[in-house]
Design an enzyme around this catalytic site. Structure first.
Site, PDB file in Angstrom:
ATOM      1  N   GLU A   9       0.839  -1.210   0.000  1.00 59.33           N
ATOM      2  CA  GLU A   9       0.000   0.000   0.000  1.00 59.33           C
ATOM      3  C   GLU A   9       0.867   1.250   0.000  1.00 59.33           C
ATOM      4  OE1 GLU A   9      -3.112   0.258  -0.731  1.00 59.33           O
ATOM      5  OE2 GLU A   9      -2.985  -1.910  -0.829  1.00 59.33           O
ATOM      6  N   GLU A  38       2.189  -3.278 -10.882  1.00 60.60           N
ATOM      7  CA  GLU A  38       1.842  -4.289  -9.885  1.00 60.60           C
ATOM      8  C   GLU A  38       3.053  -5.144  -9.542  1.00 60.60           C
ATOM      9  OE1 GLU A  38      -0.642  -5.006  -7.934  1.00 60.60           O
ATOM     10  OE2 GLU A  38      -1.831  -3.307  -8.622  1.00 60.60           O
ATOM     11  N   ASP A  68       4.876  -5.509  -5.951  1.00 60.35           N
ATOM     12  CA  ASP A  68       5.038  -6.801  -5.268  1.00 60.35           C
ATOM     13  C   ASP A  68       6.493  -7.029  -4.868  1.00 60.35           C
ATOM     14  OD1 ASP A  68       2.388  -7.429  -5.397  1.00 60.35           O
ATOM     15  OD2 ASP A  68       2.549  -8.739  -7.150  1.00 60.35           O
TER      16      ASP A  68
END
Ligand SMILES: *[C@@H]1O[C@H](CO)[C@@H](O)[C@H](O)[C@H]1NC(C)=O
Ligand SMILES: *[C@@H]1O[C@H](CO)[C@@H](O)[C@H](O)[C@H]1NC(C)=O
Ligand SMILES: *[C@@H]1O[C@H](CO)[C@@H](O)[C@H](O)[C@H]1NC(C)=O
Ligand SMILES: *[C@@H]1O[C@H](CO)[C@@H](O)[C@H](O)[C@H]1NC(C)=O
Length: 711
Positions: free
Chosen positions: A564, A613, A617
């Site tokens: 986040e 993304e 990660d």
């Protein structure tokens, strides 16, 4: 003895290119040997045995840990070699379609159900009492069935009736529309909602957007498929009208014209890409200007009724998302008013029945469910699994009585000690991120300083909003809710109260940032507050618990928090996102990441996952891992789970992977993340500490020769 016990401890993990860890290990081994020898020399053999046994991590044997272990054992397939396929090692036996986040949200709803079904007595008229009553009347299917279509027929009568059932007054279009929007939460021609402005400072503003149609737009379908869709929808509408006591022979005409209105409206829609290409995603217009452009609607009175108690006048600015659509829609309404007034009226009411069907008896719900299922089949969408009645009722109660259920949930599942432990974890993650920022190779110094500054100003909101937890608040919130005499009436009263509450809370900035309920297992970044929001529902087992081994909390919840956090800074990675950064270095890191991910072929071809993304990660695991190793207690301070045979640092990675567990091939259609196996293997293969702690030989999939640094 202190030196002996530091065997488990590894110094701070540097960036992937840095420290390799061999020298230290050798040093420790030598120290160990020396100590052993001197131990033998002193003849105190017993002492060394004691030391050896004492140096292992303690086992967490609390009931929570046994539960966690049971989950890990049930999903992992430990016969798989961790260095070649860690996803199967951790998740190989995972079953079911839902992700671990969905499973956790469902478990949280189960807790709310137990609370709502437990006997309790509350002060008359209190929020708690109303929430319990609402839940119970939702579960009372016998009463709902007994009432049949009566409550709905009454609603239609209040709207002036319709020709289908006889006994009707001719349509007063603006009045009916205003009632539908404000009293019945139904928006047949456009949607209107209050939300933060798309651009800073994101003040709340009324926004007008395309409506949601029951059937997919004609232009998106093959002709043959579309004909089938229309047939299904026609069957559905016919069934509705029959259930309402209409004459099936007369019905067809109404149903058909309703479909034709919907189909014409949906032809006015401009696809989002087209809006983007034209560079205009929204327009700012005043009510007065909109009235000129789309004159068929009495905008001011419809919006005033819908957004009461917000004061509105003709100079009120609105955000309009698709002006062309509204103009064409207005023309269509005027044309229908001239030629087919009755059909327009029945169209509006038929749509309402769809909106209200969740509050109606099983025949209405079943008709709706069948329609949804058929449309999904025809448009090849994955089926949405049916949910049990209790879950729907918990969800509805949660929507309408959010503060009350938030307070129940937090009291039950998020104690102050849980909160402070989670705060500590977040602080550790944030620290690790700020430290790492100094070594991001593609960032120039000034950007680094700015990013560090932004990171240090970043707030975190945890658990539930404070206002929700004040009991007197929860009590006052629902003064306007009238429950009974039937479930449909209760439902409508709750929906109205909710909208008025939303309007009121939007007018007070402090309420803004909670977009998800506290029992949901999802986190987000609120731009308006520059805050990461972590609901209580996310900080639960199996992701987090104060009594879990720290390796679990850092690996699972810590990596979620780090992800986040990175989302806040992800725009820097986009083309043009950071003009002063070293774009060549960034491009190099990007290509490196693409190569890294390409090493993991997926069943069904390669997956071109989104770069942002993947970068988030990889970065999140690195940050969480760094935070964990910086805060390793002495070996006696770390605990691990029994029976798994994993040392704390190994458990950290296992818990990281566990968050992604999901049966292979069961991804939801709308999931924008990479497939779970890739979300495990990509980041792990970029982490030298993983290879070290699992002793992966060089060249195995999870110990490649090249690694990348984005964050
Ligand atoms: C576990 O992994 C082994 C080796 O890959 C495989 O043969 C076995 O079928 C797996 N077991 C389950 C239950 O998936
Ligand atoms: C919408 O209205 C404009 C202007 O009246 C017209 O040119 C256009 O063809 C209409 N669009 C559709 C899809 O009917
Ligand atoms: C609704 O009200 C507006 C504004 O008073 C008016 O221009 C319009 O004609 C009305 N619409 C219909 C369909 O009667
Ligand atoms: C309309 O409302 C705005 C804000 O509520 C106010 O500032 C303005 O004076 C009002 N205009 C008129 C013409 O009443």
């Amino acid at each position: 003895m202190g030196a002996l016990c530091s065997q488990e401890r590894s110094p701070e993990e540097g960036p992937p290119t840095g420290w390799r860890g061999r020298g230290w290990g050798a040093l420790v081994r030598r120290a160990l040997l020396a100590a052993l020898l001197s131990g033998l020399l002193l003849g105190s053999f017993v002492l060394s045995v004691y030391v050896f046994r004492g140096c292992g991590p303690r086992l967490c044997e609390t009931p929570r840990c046994w539960d966690l272990l049971a989950g890990y054992l049930a999903s992992g397939n430990t016969t798989v070699a961790p260095c070649s396929d860690f996803f199967s090692f951790a998740c190989g036996k995972a079953k079911g379609d839902s992700s671990s986040f969905q499973a956790l949200t469902e478990a949280n709803k189960g807790r709310l159900r137990r609370i709502l079904e437990a006997p309790g007595s509350w002060p008359p008229g209190s929020g708690e009492e109303k929430a319990f009553q609402f839940y119970n009347s939702c579960m009372d299917t016998r009463a709902i069935e007994a009432a049949g279509a009566g409550p709905l027929r009454q609603v239609i009568q209040e709207l002036g009736g319709w020709q289908i059932s006889g006994n009707w007054t001719p349509l007063d279009f603006n009045r009916t529309l205003s009632l539908l929007m404000s009293q019945y939460d139904h928006f047949p021609f456009f949607r209107a909602y209050l939300q933060p402005h798309p651009t800073p400072p994101h003040r709340p503003v009324i926004q007008i957007d395309q409506p949601e149609f029951d059937i997919p737009p004609k232009q998106d379908q093959e002709q043959q498929i579309y004909a089938q869709i229309v047939r299904e929808y026609l069957n559905y509408l016919t069934l509705l009208v029959t259930l309402l006591g209409g004459d099936p022979v007369k019905v067809e005409n109404y149903a058909f014209s309703s479909i034709s209105i919907t189909s014409r409206l949906s032809q006015f829609l401009r696809p989002l890409e087209q809006q983007q290409a034209q560079g205009k995603l929204f327009h700012m217009v005043t009510v007065e200007q909109l009235q000129e452009m789309a004159p068929a609607i009495d905008w001011l009175s419809c919006l005033q009724a819908t957004f009461a108690p917000m004061p509105l006048n003709r100079s009120q600015p609105l955000v309009v998302h698709d002006l062309e659509y509204l103009k064409n829609m207005s023309q269509l309404v005027e044309e229908q008013m001239l030629n087919n007034r009755d059909l327009l009226q029945s169209h509006m009411i038929l749509g309402l029945v769809g909106t209200l069907s969740p509050a109606l008896g099983s025949q209405f719900q079943e008709a709706r469910r069948r329609l949804t299922q058929k449309l999904q089949e025809l448009t090849e969408q994955p089926p949405v699994p049916a949910r049990p009645r209790w879950m729907e009722c918990v969800e509805k109660t949660g929507t309408f009585f959010r503060p009350t259920l938030a307070a129940f949930f937090v009291r039950e599942a998020f104690s102050p000690s849980t909160q402070s432990a989670a705060m500590e974890l977040f602080a550790a993650i944030k620290d690790a991120f700020v430290t790492r920022l100094r070594r991001v190779p593609w960032m120039d110094e000034q950007t680094q300083k700015q990013a560090q500054d932004r990171a240090s100003r970043l707030q975190v909101k945890m658990g539930a909003p404070e206002w929700a937890l004040k009991p007197e608040q929860a009590r006052q919130e629902y003064a306007d809710i009238q429950l009974g005499p039937n479930f449909l009436r209760s439902f409508l009263s709750c929906a109205r109260s909710l909208r008025a509450r939303n309007v009121r809370s939007f007018l007070q900035p402090s309420h803004r940032s909670w977009q998800v309920s506290p029992w949901e297992a999802s986190a987000y970044y609120s731009v308006a507050d520059h805050a990461v929001v972590l609901p209580a529902g996310l900080l639960q087992p199996p992701f987090f618990h104060p009594s879990f081994p720290r390796a679990v909390n850092f690996g699972a919840a810590g990596s979620i928090m780090a992800r986040e956090l990175l989302r806040v800074f992800s725009p820097l990675l986009l083309p043009g996102g950071c003009p002063s950064c070293d774009s060549q270095a960034l491009q190099g890191a990007r290509l490196c990441l693409e190569r890294l991910y390409a090493a993991f072929p997926l069943p069904g071809g390669t997956f071109s996952g989104t770069f942002l993304e993947s970068a988030a990660d990889v970065g999140a695991l690195a940050i969480a891992q760094q935070a964990y190793s910086q805060r390793l207690h002495g070996p006696r301070g770390e605990t691990t789970l029994p029976d798994l045979g994993l040392r704390p640092q190994q458990l950290f990675f296992h818990s990281y992977a566990q968050v992604m567990c999901q049966a292979l091939g069961s991804r939801a259609a709308l999931d924008t993340h990479n497939p779970p196996a890739l979300r495990v293997h990509g980041p792990l293969s970029n982490t030298p500490a993983f290879a070290r702690h699992f002793r992966c030989p060089h060249g195995t999939p999870l110990n490649p020769s090249n690694r990348c640094q984005l964050w």
